[in-house]
Design an enzyme around this catalytic site. Structure first.
Site, mmCIF file in Angstrom:
data_model
loop_
_atom_site.group_PDB
_atom_site.id
_atom_site.type_symbol
_atom_site.label_atom_id
_atom_site.label_comp_id
_atom_site.label_asym_id
_atom_site.label_seq_id
_atom_site.Cartn_x
_atom_site.Cartn_y
_atom_site.Cartn_z
ATOM 1 N N LYS A 1 0.838 -1.200 0.000
ATOM 2 C CA LYS A 1 0.000 0.000 0.000
ATOM 3 C C LYS A 1 0.874 1.251 0.000
ATOM 4 O O LYS A 1 2.070 1.201 0.301
ATOM 5 C CB LYS A 1 -0.924 -0.001 1.220
ATOM 6 C CG LYS A 1 -0.201 0.095 2.561
ATOM 7 C CD LYS A 1 -1.174 0.082 3.720
ATOM 8 C CE LYS A 1 -0.424 0.199 5.051
ATOM 9 N NZ LYS A 1 -1.346 0.260 6.198
ATOM 10 N N TYR B 1 15.117 30.258 7.462
ATOM 11 C CA TYR B 1 14.032 31.075 7.987
ATOM 12 C C TYR B 1 14.059 31.172 9.511
ATOM 13 O O TYR B 1 14.238 30.178 10.215
ATOM 14 C CB TYR B 1 12.685 30.489 7.569
ATOM 15 C CG TYR B 1 12.415 30.569 6.086
ATOM 16 C CD1 TYR B 1 12.404 31.785 5.420
ATOM 17 C CD2 TYR B 1 12.159 29.406 5.356
ATOM 18 C CE1 TYR B 1 12.156 31.864 4.063
ATOM 19 C CE2 TYR B 1 11.901 29.472 3.994
ATOM 20 C CZ TYR B 1 11.896 30.712 3.349
ATOM 21 O OH TYR B 1 11.641 30.769 1.998
#
Length: 389
Positions: free
Chosen positions: A44, A277
């Site tokens: 999956k 940042y």
């Protein structure tokens, strides 16, 4: 499906190298852990980020007799790619592609009457009996039918449809909540309830091909849970389902994915220089910075800012400051490796590189998430595609 040529024709910004020989070896090791049961390789979520079709093929080559997916679309894609044998899918919503699944000879999971009735209607329409596995909720509290009256009603209606030739009940199954926590009291309680729900269904005439509850941690540590089939997800890819259970090597497993990127820039900066940042990292003195051109858009967890480990030129470095959308910085401590030098974020760990578990610890999550979240901008490059011998 995210599939890339084995040998790229140009240098890559980043790459997730997928070692299919390691995956085959993992499947063989898992078969040895559960010698009396068949193995379902769960592929999956694009094989936990590794690439569903190549990994499914390798798993089948190594002796996996079943493949498992969450959604029917994932299972149908495997069939369309030519994967043979038994494929099961278990996460359905109303109006799903029931008829397509029936005609593709998939095993579909049913947890409630609404799903069983949609499946039966699709089987009538297709003129082909469905293969259905009834899921019991033995204590996880997610999908699955509740014990007692709900289970009795689901079993009875499935048997009625089977008597009309509309379906065959091929499996009875459930899923553990805490198999990755050794000794958790829910494990024994779930096993007891699963046996009771099996006995009820079989006492009413259900003759399943497979009964299964064991996931990766149960496959590795709970032989009493193996029944006819074990479903191995993360362990197939060489990652331990829980640090409490042991590292991959303790179970004969090897991580399959190695994630790396090419250093895009190396520059010398003075002390007191803010990095990325918010300037959460400020250089303590004159140093060199290396720019690694991957970020949270590629699946690198922003929560690992200031903590994620990277191997550059043989030395462990740590993410300096915030991880941005497309890039992050490491402090190279004055070293000046050439641009293009490979920065290894994680791999098996045998060459000194960090592992997915190291990144999980840095991000406060689990290794499952680290590999599964690596995005489609990062090409998967497959090595050892041909099975030796």
């Amino acid at each position: 499906m995210n599939e890339t040529a084995t040998a790229p024709t140009a240098p890559l910004r980043a790459r997730a190298e997928i070692d299919l020989a390691a995956l085959r070896a993992n499947v063989r090791a898992l078969r040895a852990h559960a010698p009396g049961a068949a193995v379902m390789a769960v592929v999956k979520s694009d094989a936990y980020g590794h690439g569903a079709v190549p990994c499914a093929r390798a798993a089948v080559e190594a002796g996996a007799r079943w493949l498992g997916t969450a959604t029917p679309e994932e299972a149908l894609a495997l069939r369309e790619a030519g994967l043979p044998g038994r494929i099961m899918c278990w996460l359905w919503t109303p109006g799903g592609p029931w008829r397509e699944a029936i005609e593709a000879d998939l095993d579909v999971s049913v947890s409630g009457l609404w799903a069983l009735r949609e499946l039966v209607a699709a089987a009538r329409e297709a003129g082909v009996p469905a293969r259905v596995q009834l899921k019991a909720d033995t204590g996880l509290g997610r999908n699955g039918c509740q014990p007692g009256e709900d289970w009795a009603e689901l079993v009875a209606e499935a048997l009625r449809a089977q008597s009309e030739g509309l379906l065959t009940v091929t499996g009875l199954w459930s899923h553990f909540a805490c198999a990755d926590e050794p000794g958790h009291p829910s494990i024994a309680a779930q096993l007891t309830l699963f046996r009771e729900m099996l006995a009820y269904a079989e006492g009413r005439g259900v003759r399943p091909e497979v009964r299964h509850i064991a996931n990766s941690p149960a496959t590795l540590t709970l032989p009493e849970s193996h029944f006819d089939l074990v479903r191995t997800g993360i362990a197939t890819y060489g990652i331990s389902p829980s640090p409490e259970l042991g590292v991959p090597a303790d179970f004969g497993l090897r991580p399959v994915m190695t994630l790396s990127a090419s250093i895009a820039l190396v520059k010398r900066v003075p002390g007191g220089h803010g990095v990325s940042y918010g300037h959460h990292y400020v250089t303590p003195g004159e140093t060199t910075l290396g720019l690694v051109p991957v970020g949270y858009a590629d699946g690198i967890p922003r929560h690992a800012s200031g903590a994620g480990p990277v191997l550059v030129d043989g030395k462990w470095r740590t993410v300096a400051g915030r991880i941005a959308m497309d890039q992050f910085v490491v402090d190279l401590g004055g070293d000046e490796p050439p641009t293009g030098t490979r920065a290894v974020l994680f791999g098996p760990g045998g060459r000194g590189e960090p592992t997915a578990e190291d990144w999980a610890q840095a991000a406060g999550t689990i290794a499952y998430e680290i590999v599964t979240r690596i995005g489609t901008r990062v090409p998967r490059v497959y090595v050892n595609e041909e099975q030796a011998g």
